[in-house]
Design a protein around this motif. Structure first.
Motif, PDB file in Angstrom:
ATOM      1  N   ASP A  30      32.727  -0.035  16.806  1.00 36.76           N
ATOM      2  CA  ASP A  30      32.367   0.106  15.415  1.00 36.76           C
ATOM      3  C   ASP A  30      31.960   1.610  14.660  1.00 36.76           C
ATOM      4  OD1 ASP A  30      29.974   0.004  16.445  1.00 36.76           O
ATOM      5  OD2 ASP A  30      29.121  -1.529  15.168  1.00 36.76           O
ATOM      6  N   GLU A  31      31.658   2.337  16.104  1.00 32.66           N
ATOM      7  CA  GLU A  31      31.228   3.761  15.913  1.00 32.66           C
ATOM      8  C   GLU A  31      32.479   4.851  15.903  1.00 32.66           C
ATOM      9  OE1 GLU A  31      28.130   4.450  18.520  1.00 32.66           O
ATOM     10  OE2 GLU A  31      26.890   2.996  17.532  1.00 32.66           O
ATOM     11  N   GLY A  32      33.809   4.169  16.097  1.00 29.90           N
ATOM     12  CA  GLY A  32      34.734   5.190  16.235  1.00 29.90           C
ATOM     13  C   GLY A  32      35.651   5.138  17.639  1.00 29.90           C
ATOM     14  N   CYS A  33      36.283   6.174  17.834  1.00 32.37           N
ATOM     15  CA  CYS A  33      37.227   6.154  19.074  1.00 32.37           C
ATOM     16  C   CYS A  33      35.935   6.455  20.279  1.00 32.37           C
ATOM     17  CB  CYS A  33      38.245   7.324  18.841  1.00 32.37           C
ATOM     18  SG  CYS A  33      39.243   7.494  20.394  1.00 32.37           S
ATOM     19  N   VAL A  34      36.119   5.587  21.187  1.00 31.78           N
ATOM     20  CA  VAL A  34      35.456   6.083  22.410  1.00 31.78           C
ATOM     21  C   VAL A  34      36.312   6.494  23.687  1.00 31.78           C
ATOM     22  CG1 VAL A  34      33.611   4.436  21.698  1.00 31.78           C
ATOM     23  CG2 VAL A  34      35.677   3.549  23.097  1.00 31.78           C
ATOM     24  N   GLU A  51      35.197 -12.110  18.671  1.00 30.44           N
ATOM     25  CA  GLU A  51      34.679 -11.022  17.879  1.00 30.44           C
ATOM     26  C   GLU A  51      34.381  -9.945  19.064  1.00 30.44           C
ATOM     27  OE1 GLU A  51      31.585 -11.835  15.157  1.00 30.44           O
ATOM     28  OE2 GLU A  51      32.441 -13.916  14.912  1.00 30.44           O
ATOM     29  N   PRO A  52      35.240  -9.241  19.675  1.00 31.53           N
ATOM     30  CA  PRO A  52      35.248  -8.196  20.648  1.00 31.53           C
ATOM     31  C   PRO A  52      34.430  -6.966  19.778  1.00 31.53           C
ATOM     32  CG  PRO A  52      37.414  -8.189  19.876  1.00 31.53           C
ATOM     33  CD  PRO A  52      36.522  -9.346  19.148  1.00 31.53           C
ATOM     34  N   PHE A  53      33.650  -6.269  20.629  1.00 34.10           N
ATOM     35  CA  PHE A  53      33.057  -5.017  20.192  1.00 34.10           C
ATOM     36  C   PHE A  53      34.049  -3.792  20.362  1.00 34.10           C
ATOM     37  CE2 PHE A  53      29.056  -7.152  22.488  1.00 34.10           C
ATOM     38  CZ  PHE A  53      28.751  -7.611  21.358  1.00 34.10           C
TER      39      PHE A  53
END
Length: 70
Positions: free
Chosen positions: A14-18, A44-46
């Motif tokens: 949810d914070e962007g590309c990892v 509901e995967p993170f």
């Protein structure tokens, strides 16, 4: 052995590309691994993955607004 693709596949939180891969299977496997490691519910995967546009690397493939302009 997994086949490489010219299309980049990115793993997102949810914070962007990892992370980024050149193989959708590798990206999907990494998502499954880190979702399990972090205890994410299956529905509901993170972490998720998305193929990216070849022409516009910052846009999702198939729904790239730059490629789909009239």
């Amino acid at each position: 052995m997994l086949a490489a693709s010219p299309q980049q596949v990115e793993v997102f939180s949810d914070e962007g590309c990892v992370d980024a891969y050149n193989c959708a299977v590798a990206a999907a496997n990494e998502c499954a691994r880190i979702n399990e490691e972090d205890g994410a519910p299956a529905d509901e995967p993170f972490y998720t993955w998305q193929s990216m546009c070849i022409e516009h690397e910052e846009q999702p493939a198939g729904i790239c607004p730059d490629c789909n302009q009239a």
